[in-house]
Design an enzyme around this catalytic site. Structure first.
Site, mmCIF file in Angstrom:
data_model
loop_
_atom_site.group_PDB
_atom_site.id
_atom_site.type_symbol
_atom_site.label_atom_id
_atom_site.label_comp_id
_atom_site.label_asym_id
_atom_site.label_seq_id
_atom_site.Cartn_x
_atom_site.Cartn_y
_atom_site.Cartn_z
ATOM 1 N N SER A 107 -16.612 -25.817 32.936
ATOM 2 C CA SER A 107 -17.699 -25.940 32.078
ATOM 3 C C SER A 107 -18.869 -26.565 32.935
ATOM 4 O O SER A 107 -19.607 -25.653 33.873
ATOM 5 C CB SER A 107 -17.303 -26.810 30.963
ATOM 6 N N ASP A 117 -14.299 -18.524 24.037
ATOM 7 C CA ASP A 117 -15.480 -19.140 24.334
ATOM 8 C C ASP A 117 -16.723 -18.674 23.259
ATOM 9 O O ASP A 117 -16.343 -17.599 22.848
ATOM 10 C CB ASP A 117 -15.921 -18.945 25.869
ATOM 11 N N HIS A 153 -11.998 -22.584 25.186
ATOM 12 C CA HIS A 153 -13.104 -23.296 26.191
ATOM 13 C C HIS A 153 -12.266 -24.590 26.687
ATOM 14 O O HIS A 153 -12.352 -24.997 27.892
ATOM 15 C CB HIS A 153 -14.333 -23.736 25.569
#
Length: 295
Positions: free
Chosen positions: A155, A238, A270
């Protein structure tokens, strides 16, 4: 969804696209974030309990400038290092929840390094990027037994790892031997972030976002860069914007001559796309081990 499409989104849609917890499979919202923090923290505690480690090693003067190193039980004369940069939207998590991938890697002779940096609001974007770069320079200077560095970020950490790839190392007095980079569910163009809640803590200007966007600072691959294998990984669950950014960044790297592949991982979101690095049988761990073996 091409670059610039986000400009046509209503404010609420843009907020949703850049809120990973709204797309999580198991839980939604704050509950998904809490579950993720608990998972990576527990995994790190297990790693610390069962691995030979050096914790809180300073690579600079600031509070956040610390590394945790996890070593193979019987390291060979030289060994590869997997360097992990945590996510948390540049404002939460820490190295103390970043050692969860150590068990399956150290058992195969790979050292794991968890990088700390000063998160927002104490840290700002330019400083975070510089800290992560300095941590790599420190490793290269202080640990001569490391044979090949394999960067990994998740991320916001994938963003920081991508910024490492476009570093001019001349000012650091050393060129780290970065042979691979695994960028997981990352962000590579920061401009959309300016228009979301994420920037409340970051307080980025447009200029800061531009100079810290990996999409905008890709270097033409010189022989050393071409030898660095880049894996851009994205989760099936995602958001479309996260998926778009991963696809477009991998394409841009390829156009600049980098050795890059895009891995679209089914069934994960995610959060568990990275949590599962604690599992020996997880496909991404196998891909990472294969990358290291090739290096």
């Amino acid at each position: 969804m091409s670059r610039g499409r986000w400009r046509d989104m209503a404010a609420e849609e843009l907020q949703q696209q850049y809120s990973p917890s709204r797309w999580a499979r198991r839980l939604r919202g704050d509950a998904a974030v809490r579950a993720h923090i608990e998972a990576v923290t527990a995994g790190t505690q297990r790693a610390r309990a069962g691995t030979r480690s050096s914790l809180h090693v300073p690579y600079g003067e600031a509070d956040g400038e610390r590394l945790d190193l996890y070593f193979p039980a019987e390291p060979s004369e030289t060994f590869p290092a997997f360097v992990y940069i945590h996510g948390g939207y540049w404002q939460c998590l820490s190295k103390d929840a970043s050692g969860f991938a150590a068990p399956p890697l150290v058992s195969r002779g790979v050292a794991v390094v968890a990088v700390g940096y000063d998160t927002a609001p104490k840290g700002h974007m330019d400083a975070m990027v510089l800290q992560v770069r300095r941590s790599l320079a420190f490793l290269a200077k202080q640990y001569s037994r490391i044979r090949g560095i394999y960067l990994c970020g998740h991320s916001a950490g994938a963003h920081l790892a991508a910024m490492v790839l476009c570093t001019d190392w001349t000012e650091f007095g050393v060129v780290p031997d970065i042979r691979g980079a695994v960028l997981v569910s990352g962000l590579y163009d920061l401009e959309p972030i300016l228009h979301t809640y994420v920037n409340d803590a970051l307080n980025m200007s447009w200029e800061v976002a531009q100079r810290n966007s990996p999409m905008l600072c890709i270097t033409q691959a010189v022989p050393a860069a071409a030898a660095c294998e880049v894996l851009v990984a994205v989760a099936q669950h995602d958001s479309p914007e996260f998926r778009r950014q991963s696809q477009e960044y991998s394409q841009a790297l390829r156009s600049a001559g980098w050795s890059v592949s895009l891995l679209d991982l089914a069934t994960v979101d995610h959060f568990d796309i990275i949590e599962k690095l604690s599992e020996d049988t997880y496909i991404l761990i196998q891909v990472i081990l294969n990358m290291i073996a090739r290096g």
